[in-house]
Scaffold this motif. Structure first.
Motif, short mmCIF file in Angstrom:
data_model
loop_
_atom_site.label_atom_id
_atom_site.label_comp_id
_atom_site.label_asym_id
_atom_site.label_seq_id
_atom_site.Cartn_x
_atom_site.Cartn_y
_atom_site.Cartn_z
N MET A 87 18.88 -18.52 -7.55
CA MET A 87 19.57 -19.28 -6.50
C MET A 87 18.95 -20.67 -6.38
SD MET A 87 19.96 -16.31 -3.61
CE MET A 87 21.07 -17.23 -2.55
N GLU A 88 19.75 -21.64 -5.96
CA GLU A 88 19.21 -23.00 -5.78
C GLU A 88 19.76 -23.61 -4.50
OE1 GLU A 88 19.14 -25.76 -9.03
OE2 GLU A 88 19.14 -24.13 -10.49
N ASN A 89 18.91 -24.43 -3.89
CA ASN A 89 19.22 -24.99 -2.57
C ASN A 89 20.58 -25.70 -2.48
OD1 ASN A 89 18.39 -27.28 -4.06
ND2 ASN A 89 16.34 -27.25 -3.15
N LEU B 113 15.82 -18.02 -19.15
CA LEU B 113 14.73 -17.79 -18.18
C LEU B 113 14.52 -19.10 -17.43
CD1 LEU B 113 12.56 -15.94 -16.95
CD2 LEU B 113 11.00 -16.70 -18.75
N HIS B 114 15.13 -19.18 -16.26
CA HIS B 114 15.17 -20.45 -15.52
C HIS B 114 13.92 -20.62 -14.66
CE1 HIS B 114 18.26 -23.59 -15.09
NE2 HIS B 114 17.78 -23.81 -13.88
N THR B 115 13.29 -19.49 -14.35
CA THR B 115 12.13 -19.52 -13.46
C THR B 115 11.09 -18.58 -14.03
OG1 THR B 115 13.47 -19.99 -11.50
CG2 THR B 115 11.43 -18.81 -11.14
N THR C 36 8.24 -28.92 -12.56
CA THR C 36 7.80 -29.49 -11.29
C THR C 36 8.87 -29.45 -10.21
OG1 THR C 36 8.51 -31.57 -12.26
CG2 THR C 36 6.15 -31.11 -12.36
N ASP C 37 10.02 -28.85 -10.50
CA ASP C 37 11.14 -28.96 -9.55
C ASP C 37 11.47 -27.65 -8.84
OD1 ASP C 37 12.21 -31.38 -8.75
OD2 ASP C 37 13.08 -31.77 -10.72
N TRP C 38 12.30 -27.78 -7.82
CA TRP C 38 12.67 -26.64 -6.95
C TRP C 38 13.21 -25.44 -7.69
CZ3 TRP C 38 15.61 -30.72 -8.23
CH2 TRP C 38 16.91 -30.46 -8.64
N HIS C 39 13.91 -25.70 -8.82
CA HIS C 39 14.57 -24.59 -9.51
C HIS C 39 13.60 -23.71 -10.28
CE1 HIS C 39 14.49 -27.70 -12.61
NE2 HIS C 39 15.13 -28.47 -11.76
N ALA C 40 12.31 -24.12 -10.34
CA ALA C 40 11.29 -23.24 -10.92
C ALA C 40 10.79 -22.26 -9.85
CB ALA C 40 10.15 -24.04 -11.51
N ASN D 65 13.64 -22.60 -19.31
CA ASN D 65 14.40 -23.77 -18.87
C ASN D 65 13.45 -24.94 -18.57
OD1 ASN D 65 16.84 -25.15 -17.79
ND2 ASN D 65 15.66 -25.14 -15.88
N GLU D 66 13.78 -26.10 -19.09
CA GLU D 66 13.16 -27.38 -18.72
C GLU D 66 11.65 -27.33 -18.51
OE1 GLU D 66 15.40 -28.95 -15.40
OE2 GLU D 66 17.02 -29.53 -16.72
N PRO D 67 10.89 -27.06 -19.57
CA PRO D 67 9.44 -27.13 -19.41
C PRO D 67 9.00 -28.55 -19.05
CG PRO D 67 10.06 -26.88 -21.73
CD PRO D 67 11.32 -26.78 -20.94
O1 LIG Z 1 18.61 -25.79 -12.34
C1 LIG Z 1 19.06 -27.08 -12.64
C2 LIG Z 1 18.03 -27.79 -13.45
O2 LIG Z 1 17.85 -27.14 -14.71
C3 LIG Z 1 18.30 -29.27 -13.59
O3 LIG Z 1 17.06 -29.91 -13.55
C4 LIG Z 1 17.03 -31.34 -13.49
C5 LIG Z 1 17.45 -31.95 -14.79
O4 LIG Z 1 17.37 -33.32 -14.73
C6 LIG Z 1 16.09 -33.86 -14.38
O5 LIG Z 1 16.24 -35.22 -14.31
C7 LIG Z 1 16.90 -35.85 -15.39
C8 LIG Z 1 15.95 -36.02 -16.54
O6 LIG Z 1 16.58 -36.75 -17.61
C9 LIG Z 1 17.06 -38.05 -17.23
O7 LIG Z 1 17.65 -38.65 -18.36
C10 LIG Z 1 18.11 -37.90 -16.12
O8 LIG Z 1 18.59 -39.19 -15.71
C11 LIG Z 1 17.50 -37.15 -14.92
O9 LIG Z 1 18.54 -36.86 -13.99
C12 LIG Z 1 15.64 -33.31 -13.04
O10 LIG Z 1 14.37 -33.80 -12.69
C13 LIG Z 1 15.64 -31.80 -13.11
O11 LIG Z 1 15.29 -31.23 -11.87
O12 LIG Z 1 19.02 -29.86 -12.54
C14 LIG Z 1 19.93 -29.20 -11.75
C15 LIG Z 1 19.39 -27.86 -11.39
O13 LIG Z 1 20.32 -27.21 -10.58
#
Ligand SMILES: O[C@@H]1[C@@H](O)[C@H](O[C@@H]2CO[C@@H](O[C@@H]3CO[C@@H](O)[C@H](O)[C@H]3O)[C@H](O)[C@H]2O)OC[C@H]1O
Length: 476
Positions: A32-34, A131-133, A140-144, A187-189
């Motif tokens: 879930m995400e905010n 594996l998103h979390t 570093t973001d909320w979705h972790a 997801n997104e390390p």
């Molecule tokens: O769960 C998702 C999540 O996976 C996703 O994470 C964001 C992805 O974008 C990040 O910023 C981008 C990094 O690349 C640049 O080129 C872009 O301009 C930026 O927007 C951001 O920090 C992550 O949190 O986002 C949505 C979530 O729901």
């Protein structure tokens, strides 16, 4: 049916015919995400708060119903009718493992994941497990779902060991399922050193292959799936692997530096940013998958008369991105299938029990800009500006660029820490209080707000996706 495989730059079926995966991510469901489901902070916080308010049993009932209604047969039928063929399924490790009982599999975690994988298969839709979390938080973001901006996954080996253990359990469970197009191990390390992510991929690759030699792996680049520049020759160790970029464009967000008019200069910038992310793969002839991308949209209740104009611009960004992807025969997964109205292909109607119950609270969240994703911070800027000024005044510029700079500028970091983590923390209990005294039947009705028949369709977005899904299909 045979497994989808990676062959050079392509995904192929058993006869070597190219398969282009076009679809969306089921964000906000098993992770879930905010901004997707309308709560503040992180999932683990609201789950604990709801259990405090209505008790463990009722709280588990609510979340189980939420998972059930969020994706059902009607969703799969609709998705397929758009000409799309793949859904990325993000999930939170907590469904399978309790932090207080590590390495003990929770079999109930498979209940909804199996259900949705099978539903999709029934309608001819592939799935990709994401594996998103991960334990400790891999970014570093909320979705972790870690409640902090420190990605502790990279500094505690045990967190990594647990993720490896989980992937082995998942591989045991899914190894024979050919409707699963592949595994997306992390997801997104955001590994500040850029090397530990590669070591982790080596380990997770070996661990999965011990059990499952067949499924393709989709490996995200470092720094939110945008940076492969430190990957060197590591691909040589990984067979049947594709590489995932997340191609969000600044033009698709409220923070865009200018309005998007599809000018040649803007289109060049779109392409340049995309090409930069996939450069490492292109230099080596590797397969690219765009695992997340897509603009966010204005909402009448917040943006008023400006809504349609803003959204027309966002559709232009979308269209121009697809034009680039079509030329490259790119497989993609747009973010997002369903939410409460900001980015999803379908979104919960405002007259549902959930949206009615949370109307004022959601307006407050919007005002306070406590969801990082696409936040409009105009109203609160004066509150945070003095902090920005203070740091600018007292901290030499050379010490300001903390990782994940340059993706996070100074203002992003202050926003993440002060609003998305700190202010949100104060709102968690208020969110949960909305449920006080609710009966099971009422909780069921609130959760049912997320069912397909309670959702509206973002027709402009779906039309463009459908047109382009077919376009790519024809040229394949
Ligand atoms: O769960 C998702 C999540 O996976 C996703 O994470 C964001 C992805 O974008 C990040 O910023 C981008 C990094 O690349 C640049 O080129 C872009 O301009 C930026 O927007 C951001 O920090 C992550 O949190 O986002 C949505 C979530 O729901």
């Amino acid at each position: 049916m045979a497994y989808i495989k990676v062959s050079g730059t392509k995904l192929v079926d058993k006869d070597g015919n190219e398969i282009i995966l076009r679809g969306a991510g089921l964000g906000g469901w098993m992770n879930m995400e905010n901004f997707i489901s309308g709560y503040p902070g992180c999932e683990f916080q609201i789950r604990a708060a709801l259990a405090d308010v209505v008790g463990k049993e009722k709280s588990e009932f609510f979340f189980d119903k939420f998972l059930e209604y969020f994706f059902s047969d009607a969703d799969a039928v609709f998705f397929k009718s758009l000409g799309l063929n793949c859904i990325r399924l993000p999930f939170n490790y907590r469904h399978f493992e309790d932090d207080m009982n590590p390495r003990v599999l929770k079999p109930e975690g498979f209940k909804h994941l199996d259900r949705v994988i099978d539903l999709c298969a029934k309608h001819g839709i592939y799935t990709i497990l994401d594996l998103h979390t991960a334990p400790g938080g891999q970014n570093t973001d909320w979705h972790a779902d870690a409640g902090t901006h420190i990605a502790n996954f990279w500094v505690h080996k045990d967190f990594q060991d647990r993720a490896i253990w989980l992937w082995q359990e998942l591989a045991k469970h899914y190894k024979d399922n050919t409707w699963i197009a592949g595994y997306n191990p992390l997801n997104e390390p955001t590994d500040p050193y850029h090397t530990r992510v590669i070591d982790f991929y080596d380990r997770v690759y070996q661990a999965i292959r011990e059990i499952d030699p067949d499924h393709a792996l989709f490996l995200d680049g470092n720094t939110f799936a945008s940076d492969f520049s430190h990957f060197g020759d590591s691909h040589k160790k990984w067979e049947n692997a594709a590489y995932s970029i997340h191609d969000y464009s600044v033009f698709g967000f409220p923070s865009s530096p200018e309005s998007y008019a599809s000018t040649e200069t803007q289109k060049r910038r779109l392409r340049r940013s995309y090409e930069k992310k996939r450069q490492w793969m292109d230099e080596r002839g590797l397969c690219v998958w765009n695992g997340e991308w897509g603009p966010v949209y204005a909402r009448k209740q917040y943006e008023g008369d400006k809504t349609d104009k803003i959204n027309e611009e966002r559709y232009r960004v979308l269209q121009d991105q697809l034009e680039i992807y079509n030329k490259d025969r790119l497989s993609w997964s747009i973010w997002l299938y369903k939410d409460i109205g900001f980015q999803g292909m379908v979104h919960v109607s405002l007259d549902t029990p959930y949206m009615t119950l949370f109307k004022d609270f959601l307006a407050k969240k919007h005002r306070l800009a406590v969801d990082a994703w696409g936040a409009d911070e105009t109203w609160v800027r004066p509150v945070y500006q003095p902090l920005i000024n203070l740091i600018n005044q007292e901290i030499p510029a050379k010490f300001q660029n903390l990782y994940p700079h340059p993706v996070w500028k100074l203002t992003d970091r202050i926003g993440r820490l002060s609003r998305i983590i700190l202010i949100s923390e104060f709102l968690v209990q208020e969110w949960a209080e909305h449920f006080r005294g609710k009966s099971e039947q009422e909780l069921d009705e609130i959760a049912r707000s997320f069912s397909f028949d309670n959702c509206l369709h973002r027709d402009g977005l779906n039309k463009i996706l459908t047109e382009n899904a077919q376009l790519v299909g024809k040229s394949a």
